[in-house]
Design a protein around this motif. Structure first.
Motif, PDB file in Angstrom:
ATOM      1  N   GLY A  29      59.892  12.551 -48.259  1.00 20.24           N
ATOM      2  CA  GLY A  29      59.167  11.583 -49.073  1.00 20.24           C
ATOM      3  C   GLY A  29      57.723  11.437 -48.621  1.00 20.24           C
ATOM      4  O   GLY A  29      57.446  11.386 -47.419  1.00 20.24           O
ATOM      5  N   GLN A  61      66.300   9.029 -46.919  1.00 21.05           N
ATOM      6  CA  GLN A  61      65.151   8.281 -47.395  1.00 21.05           C
ATOM      7  C   GLN A  61      65.541   6.865 -47.822  1.00 21.05           C
ATOM      8  O   GLN A  61      66.592   6.663 -48.429  1.00 21.05           O
ATOM      9  N   THR A 112      62.550  12.175 -42.716  1.00 15.04           N
ATOM     10  CA  THR A 112      62.858  12.059 -44.145  1.00 15.04           C
ATOM     11  C   THR A 112      61.707  11.466 -44.942  1.00 15.04           C
ATOM     12  O   THR A 112      61.695  11.536 -46.168  1.00 15.04           O
ATOM     13  N   SER A 113      60.723  10.871 -44.261  1.00 19.53           N
ATOM     14  CA  SER A 113      59.529  10.331 -44.922  1.00 19.53           C
ATOM     15  C   SER A 113      58.298  10.625 -44.072  1.00 19.53           C
ATOM     16  O   SER A 113      58.373  10.592 -42.841  1.00 19.53           O
ATOM     17  N   ARG A 137      55.568   7.959 -52.813  1.00 15.77           N
ATOM     18  CA  ARG A 137      56.657   6.991 -52.857  1.00 15.77           C
ATOM     19  C   ARG A 137      56.287   5.657 -52.220  1.00 15.77           C
ATOM     20  O   ARG A 137      56.734   4.607 -52.651  1.00 15.77           O
ATOM     21  N   HIS A 138      55.515   5.726 -51.121  1.00 13.43           N
ATOM     22  CA  HIS A 138      55.313   4.508 -50.334  1.00 13.43           C
ATOM     23  C   HIS A 138      53.932   4.451 -49.728  1.00 13.43           C
ATOM     24  O   HIS A 138      53.166   5.425 -49.766  1.00 13.43           O
ATOM     25  N   THR A 143      63.753   1.868 -41.925  1.00 10.08           N
ATOM     26  CA  THR A 143      63.125   3.109 -41.487  1.00 10.08           C
ATOM     27  C   THR A 143      62.654   2.997 -40.040  1.00 10.08           C
ATOM     28  O   THR A 143      62.309   1.912 -39.571  1.00 10.08           O
ATOM     29  N   GLY A 173      54.155   9.427 -48.333  1.00 14.29           N
ATOM     30  CA  GLY A 173      53.549   8.099 -48.323  1.00 14.29           C
ATOM     31  C   GLY A 173      52.081   8.159 -47.950  1.00 14.29           C
ATOM     32  O   GLY A 173      51.644   9.067 -47.230  1.00 14.29           O
ATOM     33  N   ASP A 202      66.140   5.566 -42.594  1.00 11.84           N
ATOM     34  CA  ASP A 202      65.139   6.609 -42.818  1.00 11.84           C
ATOM     35  C   ASP A 202      64.421   6.891 -41.500  1.00 11.84           C
ATOM     36  O   ASP A 202      64.337   6.025 -40.634  1.00 11.84           O
ATOM     37  N   ASN A 253      60.711   8.217 -40.271  1.00  6.03           N
ATOM     38  CA  ASN A 253      59.379   8.558 -40.757  1.00  6.03           C
ATOM     39  C   ASN A 253      58.432   8.891 -39.606  1.00  6.03           C
ATOM     40  O   ASN A 253      58.668   8.527 -38.453  1.00  6.03           O
TER      41      ASN A 253
END
Length: 256
Positions: A60, A251, A31-32, A108-109, A221, A62, A6, A8
């Motif tokens: 995604g 992700q 992707t995050s 998600r996170h 990630t 977070g 991933d 981020n």
């Protein structure tokens, strides 16, 4: 076996009329997204705008909680009790969940920010207190940890879902913590260097420190800091280099 990782970025760190980073451009490469929750940076309008954009790009979402330190951007070390840490993280996660729902998405996170993250990387009990605050609000949240640090010890103790993170734009000490930003070459500004070292680390399954030491670790990630001047270029270069090396960028799913 195909390697997958991933990508981020920390974002949503503008505040009022003050702009930090180019979130719109970053969302094309990552992707995050780790979105500031209003304590170290960000505000409700910035959170809403950033989360809405992330949803649009399929990125995604977070929560990125930190110390209540707008002036210091959350990078000054504060001494707090474990109870205070639990409350501070739970409060920010709750705000992030609400704003994600408003944006038509779902959180998600969670990833700790700045000094809070660095201190938790050195102190497993502090990390555990922070994560307990998050898990009390959302037991299914994926905890993003600094790979091979005390943060990883904490998620093992808690038995929660987690993902291991390494940094594209930061140099490492031999104990897997980050070089202090005040030291020379602690922050990596050259996109080509950042990209090449990420391909090397993902293939090796290890953090490669400033001294050349290898620390074996899961790598789920890769992070880059949205406030770094070259963030967009680093994101583009890193994604391109990973894909050229046959590494899929997608992700993370989380580990247990």
């Amino acid at each position: 076996m195909t390697l997958t990782v991933d990508l981020n970025a920390d974002m949503g760190e503008s505040f009022g009329a003050w702009t930090m980073g180019d979130d719109a451009a970053l969302l094309h490469s990552i992707t995050s997204a780790n979105i500031a929750c209003g304590f170290h940076a960000g505000d409700p309008d910035v959170m809403a705008k950033t989360m809405k954009a992330a949803v649009k790009h399929g990125v995604g979402i977070g929560a990125h909680p930190g110390f209540a330190d707008l002036q210091g951007f959350g990078r000054r070390r504060l001494q707090m009790s474990h109870a205070e840490l639990r409350h501070m993280v739970a409060y920010q996660l709750g705000a992030a969940q609400g704003m994600a729902a408003l944006a038509g998405g779902k959180l998600r996170h969670l990833k700790l920010h700045g000094a809070m993250a660095n201190m938790a990387a050195e102190d497993a009990l502090m990390a555990q207190a922070c994560y307990e605050g998050a898990l009390a609000v959302n037991p299914d949240i994926i905890i993003m940890v600094l790979a091979a640090t005390a943060q990883q010890e904490a998620v093992h103790s808690l038995g929660c879902t987690w993902a291991a993170e390494i940094f594209a734009d930061r140099a490492y000490n031999d104990d897997a913590t980050l070089l202090d930003r005040s030291l020379p070459d602690a922050v990596i500004h050259d996109p080509a260097i950042a990209a090449a070292r990420m391909v090397e680390m993902v293939k090796a399954g290890a953090i490669i420190t400033a001294s050349g030491h290898e620390i074996p670790t899961p790598i789920d990630t890769i992070c880059l800091h949205g406030d770094t001047a070259e963030a967009v270029q680093i994101a583009k270069a890193t994604r391109a280099a990973l894909e050229l090396a046959g590494i899929t960028v997608a992700q993370f799913k989380g580990r247990t």
